[in-house]
Motif scaffolding. Structure first.
Motif, PDB file in Angstrom:
ATOM      1  N   HIS A  87      -5.997 -15.073  20.435  1.00  0.00           N
ATOM      2  CA  HIS A  87      -5.866 -16.243  21.145  1.00  0.00           C
ATOM      3  C   HIS A  87      -5.935 -17.434  20.132  1.00  0.00           C
ATOM      4  N   ASP A  91     -11.371 -21.255  15.877  1.00  0.00           N
ATOM      5  CA  ASP A  91     -11.955 -20.288  14.971  1.00  0.00           C
ATOM      6  C   ASP A  91     -11.153 -19.158  14.699  1.00  0.00           C
ATOM      7  N   ASP A 195     -12.323 -12.253  21.619  1.00  0.00           N
ATOM      8  CA  ASP A 195     -13.465 -13.049  22.282  1.00  0.00           C
ATOM      9  C   ASP A 195     -13.661 -12.772  23.708  1.00  0.00           C
TER      10      ASP A 195
HETATM   11 ZN   LIG Z   1     -12.480 -18.078  21.268  1.00  0.00          ZN
END
Ligand SMILES: [Zn+2]
Ligand SMILES: [Zn+2]
Length: 285
Positions: A87, A91, A195
């Motif tokens: 994504h 970060d 994530d």
């Molecule tokens: Zn993320």
């Protein structure tokens, strides 16, 4: 013709770290995970064949570290055949502009993530009011403006295959972000989860710092659709992964992974969904 490529104007070094920062782990002979401050990048491919891809692109200002980790593993001047993004949060794309310029390689992501990767739409503001301590309170400093990869970004193939990564397929795991994907290899049931779930409690500064291990839901301050996030974890658990590398926290395998994922699916409301926050509506279902 090369278009201009750029970060959002709010991209900057973020002073967050963990004890794992700078450490690499060979999870499998062809799966290498390296921690940049608080986030993991993956080099997938066998060092003997030199065919490999990079999954995710670390924190802002980490390009030199990523290039040197890559050259240490695959040899001087080696470069991946592509960069795959789980994504587009800051970060996970923090070094991507320098990397694309240095390596001149294509970047692949899910189409639903394109607005955030082509300069069109900012991610929603991180929610500093969400239940979850100091990291959430730090989150207003996190970049959320879109980067612009111009014509370097390409859509993941609709047949589920992952370019330059035979054996793996991508799985749409939205919730944390609309076009979030995880990568799964059926042969050994290894999972690169991004994530969709993580193995550290990202909301606790102490647990991030010490990387204390626990299977947890996606980072809270950036997750906007909790019902979709729950469905995504369910989807991944059903694949019965034997090894998982996540965007944050240490790699996990075997029974610890199986039990942790099962518990997360069953108790998602208690473990993952915050009790309060602007993207939380616990009464929806
Ligand atoms: Zn993320
Ligand atoms: Zn992340």
């Amino acid at each position: 013709m090369d278009q201009e490529i750029s970060y959002g104007s709010d991209y900057k070094f973020i002073p967050a770290t963990s004890i794992a920062s700078g450490i690499g782990i060979e999870v499998l002979p062809d799966l290498y995970s390296h921690t940049i401050q608080i986030v993991n990048i993956c080099l997938v491919g066998n060092p003997e064949t030199k065919n490999f891809v990079l999954v995710d692109a670390g924190m802002p200002e980490s390009a030199n570290e990523i290039i040197s980790v890559t050259e240490d593993r695959f040899g001087a001047n080696s470069r991946p055949q592509a960069i795959i993004l789980t994504h587009g949060h800051f970060d996970h794309v923090g070094a991507i502009i320098e990397l694309v310029k240095h390596w001149n390689v294509p970047v692949y992501a899910h189409e639903l993530e394109f607005p955030f990767l082509t300069g069109k739409i900012s991610y929603p503001e991180p929610d500093p009011t969400v239940e979850g301590g100091l990291v959430a309170k730090m989150s207003p400093m996190f970049p959320n403006e879109p980067i612009n990869l111009g014509n370097h970004i390409q859509s993941l193939p609709s047949d589920g295959s992952v370019p330059h990564l035979s054996g793996y397929r991508w799985i749409h795991t939205p919730g944390h972000s609309p076009g979030h994907v995880s990568l799964f290899r059926d042969q050994d049931r290894s999972l690169i989860a991004g994530d969709a779930f993580i193995t550290v409690k990202q909301d606790s500064l102490y647990k991030v710092l010490t990387q204390e291990m626990e299977v947890n839901g996606p980072p809270r301050y950036l997750t906007t659709d909790w019902q979709a996030a729950w469905e995504s974890v369910r989807k991944l658990e059903a694949l019965q992964p034997t090894t998982a590398v996540t965007g944050h926290g240490m790699p996990l395998s075997g029974e610890m992974l199986a039990n942790g994922l099962k518990k997360l699916v069953n108790d998602f409301e208690q473990i993952a969904i915050p009790d309060y926050g602007k993207y939380v509506n616990k009464n929806k279902h």
